[in-house]
Structure formats: C-alpha cells, structure tokens
Design an enzyme around this catalytic site. Structure first.
Site, PDB file in Angstrom:
ATOM      1  N   GLY A  53       0.839  -1.207   0.000  1.00 55.98           N
ATOM      2  CA  GLY A  53       0.000   0.000   0.000  1.00 55.98           C
ATOM      3  C   GLY A  53       0.865   1.246   0.000  1.00 55.98           C
ATOM      4  O   GLY A  53       0.676   2.161  -0.812  1.00 55.98           O
ATOM      5  N   HIS A  54       1.868   1.276   0.903  1.00 56.41           N
ATOM      6  CA  HIS A  54       2.774   2.432   0.940  1.00 56.41           C
ATOM      7  C   HIS A  54       3.547   2.542  -0.381  1.00 56.41           C
ATOM      8  O   HIS A  54       3.728   3.627  -0.909  1.00 56.41           O
ATOM      9  CB  HIS A  54       3.817   2.266   2.053  1.00 56.41           C
ATOM     10  N   ASP A 171      -7.472   4.687   5.292  1.00 53.55           N
ATOM     11  CA  ASP A 171      -7.759   5.573   6.427  1.00 53.55           C
ATOM     12  C   ASP A 171      -8.576   6.746   5.895  1.00 53.55           C
ATOM     13  O   ASP A 171      -8.102   7.885   5.840  1.00 53.55           O
ATOM     14  CB  ASP A 171      -6.441   6.046   7.049  1.00 53.55           C
TER      15      ASP A 171
END
Ligand code: PAF
Length: 301
Positions: A53-54, A171
């Site tokens: 994801g990062h 998030d």
C-alpha cells in the site's frame, strides 16, 4: 547499508543512491539543492512497516513529481494506548531496503526524524476542531487520535514543504481530516487520495497485518467480504437491515470482534439514516482479531 539515526551531520547518509536524512537541516540542505520554483515535490508520510500500500503511494508520487520525500516516523501523539505504540511494528532496515528497490523508478529522499526534530521540546498534540469529522467513527473509539494525526501532519508538511502529499483511502476518515486541516491552515499543498491496496484475499493492506497468524490473516478477509455484500445490498435494502446483517454475521464469528460498522455520507462522515441520491456514501468497519485492530471501507455509490 549504514544508518545512523543520531547523526547530526549535514551530509546525507547514502544507502547506495538513496538519501536518508535524520535532521531537518540536512533534509532542507538537500531539497534546496534540488528544488526549482517550478518543481513538484511529492510527499508520502508513513509510520514505517512499509507494505505494498505504501509502495503504491510512493510509485504514484514518483510518477507525478520531480522530487519525492518519504518520511518514516512513528508518531507518539496519535496512539491511544502505550501498548499499541509499543507493539507498533518497526523495521527501518527492511523499510529502507523496500524503498531502495524502487530506486530504478526515480530518486527518493527518505526522512527519518527523531521526536525532537518533529516536535522540538514538547511532544504534545494540538486541540484541532475539524468541524465534527474527528468525532465520528474512529474518533469515538480513539479519542484524541486525530488531534495527534493533525498535529504531526501539519508539522511534517511544514518541514518538508511539498506541493503534493499522498494518503491512502484505507484511512478514509484520516484523509478527510487532512483535507480539512489543509483548508483550515491554508497550506499550499494538494492532498492526493490513493485507492486501497488489498492482499489477494481482499484484506486491506496494513502494517498491522504482519501481527496476524496465517490462519487469522486469511480469516480477516471476511471483513472485506462483508463490505462487498454491503455494497451489493445498498441499492435495495434498508440501511438498518444491512447494519443488523453485518452485526449478526460477526456475532457468529469466533475470531473477528466487530467494533463498529457504519454507513456514512462521504464528506461529513455522519452516519446515514436515509439516502440522498446526489450524495456519496461509504461503509466503514473496525474490527479486532485478538488485540489487533483492523479497519476498512468501501464506496457504495
Ligand atoms: O497513516 C499514517 O501512517 C499516519 O497516520 C500518518 C499520516 C503518517 C501520520 O503519522
């Protein structure tokens, strides 16, 4: 690979061609030598324990900017419990290796500050009022969390001075709050929202996933499964029925403990009672497997 996080030197720590800075002066010195007034500077703030994801945020930042800064800083003011802060996964060496493996795509500057570099003498959060966004969902279960996130993001944006900053939609509440922060503080940066990266099972990628056993990790895919079924039901099932269905599903589940499930309007994040066709809605879940907290969300329309 040599990393010296206490280095006060103005010289970058070179990891092959990758530059790793631990002080604000050394970061600024490097950026000043690279930046022109027209440069796009992409910023990917992280707390380390990097996953796909990062890496997808970093990839996108490289594509869209001449200079990319990735920060790795486990921010103490956004944790609600000392235990969670303590057990948060940290592996700087592995993180740097992962970033280094992306160097063929473009040069990446890594900023690994100390607490003092970010906060100075007082490690405290500011009492932001995000117009109620901070009181919904995560805010109810993690009081003060978004004050800590807002505080550190504002400080990091000030230090790095990016034109673009990249945040994941996993998030989603954080993303909306950061957009609000940027509006409130009139910071001159574009917030770029990036879609959720998922494991092959559907589980949203998260630094916390590595704390799950193999069995738990595959079972955790039930969280995304519930969100996908919610999306299918959304157009023709009353919202309270969907909510009850999700509650029942996890009530029977011996491994996953549901903390909350909400269908909310995307901009205000307020829980939806009726659906207004011109508005956008999302379903949000938070659940525990043992003491490991997992969150996920999905766009419904
Ligand atoms: O999403 C995160 O990893 C953190 O909340 C952030 C934005 C890096 C701030 O510490």
């Amino acid at each position: 690979m040599q990393i010296n996080c206490n280095s006060l030197s103005l010289q970058p720590i070179i990891v092959k061609s990758m530059k790793v800075f631990t002080t604000n002066q050394s970061l600024h010195f490097c950026l000043a030598s690279l930046k022109t007034p027209a440069s796009c500077l992409g910023f990917v703030p992280t707390m380390g324990a990097l996953h796909q994801g990062h890496l997808s945020l970093i990839k996108r930042a490289i594509k869209e900017n001449e200079i990319v800064v990735v920060s790795i800083f486990v921010n103490p003011t956004q944790f609600n419990s000392a235990g969670d802060l303590e057990t948060y996964p940290r592996n700087l060496k592995q993180d740097l290796k992962k970033i280094e493996s992306m160097e063929s795509l473009g040069e990446i500057i890594v900023y690994v500050p100390s607490e003092a570099a970010v906060y100075g003498n007082s490690v405290e959060k500011e009492a932001f009022d995000f117009g109620g966004l901070e009181l919904q969902m995560e805010g109810k279960f993690r009081p003060g969390h978004f004050q800590g996130v807002g505080t550190v993001v504002q400080k990091l944006l000030d230090i790095v001075g990016p034109t673009h900053a990249y945040f994941g939609e996993k998030d989603f509440q954080q993303l909306q709050i950061i957009k609000k922060l940027v509006k409130m503080t009139k910071a001159n940066v574009k917030i770029v929202a990036c879609s959720i990266e998922r494991e092959p099972s559907g589980l949203a990628m998260s630094s916390r996933n590595i704390r799950l056993t193999t069995g738990e990790r595959s079972h955790a895919s039930k969280i995304y499964e519930a969100l996908k079924i919610t999306k299918d039901k959304f157009s023709d099932t009353p919202l309270d029925e969907i909510t009850q269905w999700v509650a029942d599903k996890f009530e029977k589940d011996a491994i996953i403990n549901l903390e909350y499930f909400e269908i909310s309007e995307q901009l205000t994040l307020q829980s939806a009672n009726i659906i207004e066709p011109q508005k956008k809605y999302r379903a949000f879940i938070s659940a525990y497997i043992r003491n490991i907290r997992l969150i996920d969300n999905i766009a419904l329309n």
